[in-house]
Design an enzyme around this catalytic site. Structure first.
Site, PDB file in Angstrom:
ATOM      1  N   ARG A  71       1.009  -1.261  -0.006  1.00 58.48           N
ATOM      2  CA  ARG A  71      -0.039  -0.086  -0.026  1.00 58.48           C
ATOM      3  C   ARG A  71       0.936   1.008   0.004  1.00 58.48           C
ATOM      4  NH1 ARG A  71      -2.705   2.158   4.884  1.00 58.48           N
ATOM      5  NH2 ARG A  71      -4.054   3.879   4.091  1.00 58.48           N
ATOM      6  N   HIS A 111       0.683   3.885  -2.975  1.00 60.70           N
ATOM      7  CA  HIS A 111       0.289   5.180  -2.768  1.00 60.70           C
ATOM      8  C   HIS A 111       0.999   6.426  -2.952  1.00 60.70           C
ATOM      9  CE1 HIS A 111      -3.836   4.272  -0.351  1.00 60.70           C
ATOM     10  NE2 HIS A 111      -3.606   3.414  -1.154  1.00 60.70           N
ATOM     11  N   HIS A 124      -5.254  -6.765  -3.667  1.00 63.11           N
ATOM     12  CA  HIS A 124      -5.983  -6.793  -2.501  1.00 63.11           C
ATOM     13  C   HIS A 124      -5.917  -8.589  -2.005  1.00 63.11           C
ATOM     14  CE1 HIS A 124      -8.769  -2.994  -3.092  1.00 63.11           C
ATOM     15  NE2 HIS A 124      -7.199  -2.869  -2.434  1.00 63.11           N
ATOM     16  N   TRP A 169      -9.302  -9.535   2.561  1.00 67.53           N
ATOM     17  CA  TRP A 169      -9.853  -9.931   1.363  1.00 67.53           C
ATOM     18  C   TRP A 169      -9.988 -11.452   1.227  1.00 67.53           C
ATOM     19  CZ3 TRP A 169      -7.274  -5.353   1.501  1.00 67.53           C
ATOM     20  CH2 TRP A 169      -7.954  -4.329   1.357  1.00 67.53           C
TER      21      TRP A 169
END
Length: 324
Positions: free
Chosen positions: A73, A77, A206, A222
């Protein structure tokens, strides 16, 4: 949760072309300086240190969670703010260390990842924060059983966040309706230069990690193997029955709209469900659900492309994602 400008330089003419070229090209002195700095970075050792950090942290936690999803992540990002329209944003600069990016809502909780990497930065001061943050995502994917992701050094650090783009460029989980969420997903990724197949491949990340109510407001993993990179995310999307989450630990769910499987232990965001609501996205989801090798190959290429967005690599150096 990305360089068109470079390819356009040779076709431009006049003063504008000269100005653009001066922005994109390094002088020979600068190129030698960058090459000297990069040659000092022992990429193998840095990767080994990141892998050791992930393992030690997981053992310390002892609850089945790890930094794997958080590092992916972080890399994502840092890079996902890019716009192909003006070349702004992207992973160059390591700007998440500063405001405004450090305080963007979409980056909540990533201070944990940045802090965890500080000892590695101290051990290898020659690597830029921008390279380190993106490299952590590469190592996380590879250490969790995912594909080898091509990676090259060369990102430089900015001294502040003045060149950060405005907030709102990172993908959101829900835009109020399935059609608006589907359009939002396309708008965000198309702005970076990705097509539908690349979008679905990237969202396959994910498979790793989970959502936290104290960060995003959403809850849960997930998949049942949140530290293992696989095509399980796609298989579950296709084969499971997903229904709106109504309760949590025996009490009414008061968080944002999300979906859960029949056990109530797994979750999907509205933006995940969008992948099986849109016919074109769903075609790719079904391909990846059936063939993990195809997914791995597509993901490695798309992720490498993502991590290089906004980075002014020398024009003579061909991007990895255009080699394979």
């Amino acid at each position: 949760m990305m360089n068109v400008l470079c390819s356009r330089v040779s076709s431009m003419a006049g003063p504008a072309a000269v100005a653009t070229t001066s922005l994109l090209l390094f002088s020979s002195t600068e190129l030698h300086a960058k090459a000297a700095t990069e040659s000092k970075v022992d990429l193998k050792k840095v990767k080994e240190s990141i892998a050791d950090l992930i393992e030690a942290d997981a053992e310390k936690r002892g609850d089945g969670t790890s930094l794997i999803g958080t590092f992916v992540r972080l890399a994502w990002h840092c890079s996902g703010s890019y716009s192909k329209e003006d070349g702004s944003g992207g992973s160059n600069g390591g700007r998440m260390r500063f405001n405004p990016e450090a305080n963007w809502g979409a980056n909540a909780g990533l201070g944990v990842a940045r802090a965890a990497l500080e000892p590695i930065k101290e051990k290898y001061p020659e690597i830029s924060y921008a390279d380190l943050y993106t490299l952590s995502g590469v190592v996380a994917v590879e250490e969790s059983g995912g594909p080898e992701v091509p990676f090259r050094l060369g990102r430089e650090d900015m001294s502040d966040g003045e060149t950060s783009p405005s907030d709102g460029r990172l993908p959101g989980a829900d835009k109020g309706s399935s059609q608006m969420t589907i359009q939002h997903v396309r708008d965000v990724f198309h702005r970076m230069g990705f097509d539908d197949r690349e979008i679905v491949a990237l969202l396959g990340a994910h498979a790793l990690g989970r959502c936290h109510t104290d960060r995003s407001g959403y809850w849960g993993p997930w998949t049942f193997a949140e530290n293992t990179f696989s095509n399980e995310y796609f298989r579950l999307l296709v084969e499971e029955r997903w229904s709106p989450k109504m309760t949590h630990n025996g009490k009414p769910w008061t968080g944002p709209d999300q979906y859960e499987d029949s056990t109530g232990k797994l979750m999907m965001l509205p933006s995940d469900i969008a992948l099986i609501q849109d016919p074109e996205f769903k075609k790719v989801v079904e391909i990846y659900a059936k063939d993990e090798d195809v997914f791995f190959a597509d993901f490695a290429k798309a992720f490498a492309k993502l991590l290089e967005l906004g980075v002014p690599f020398p024009l003579a150096t061909k991007p990895w994602y255009k080699i394979f």
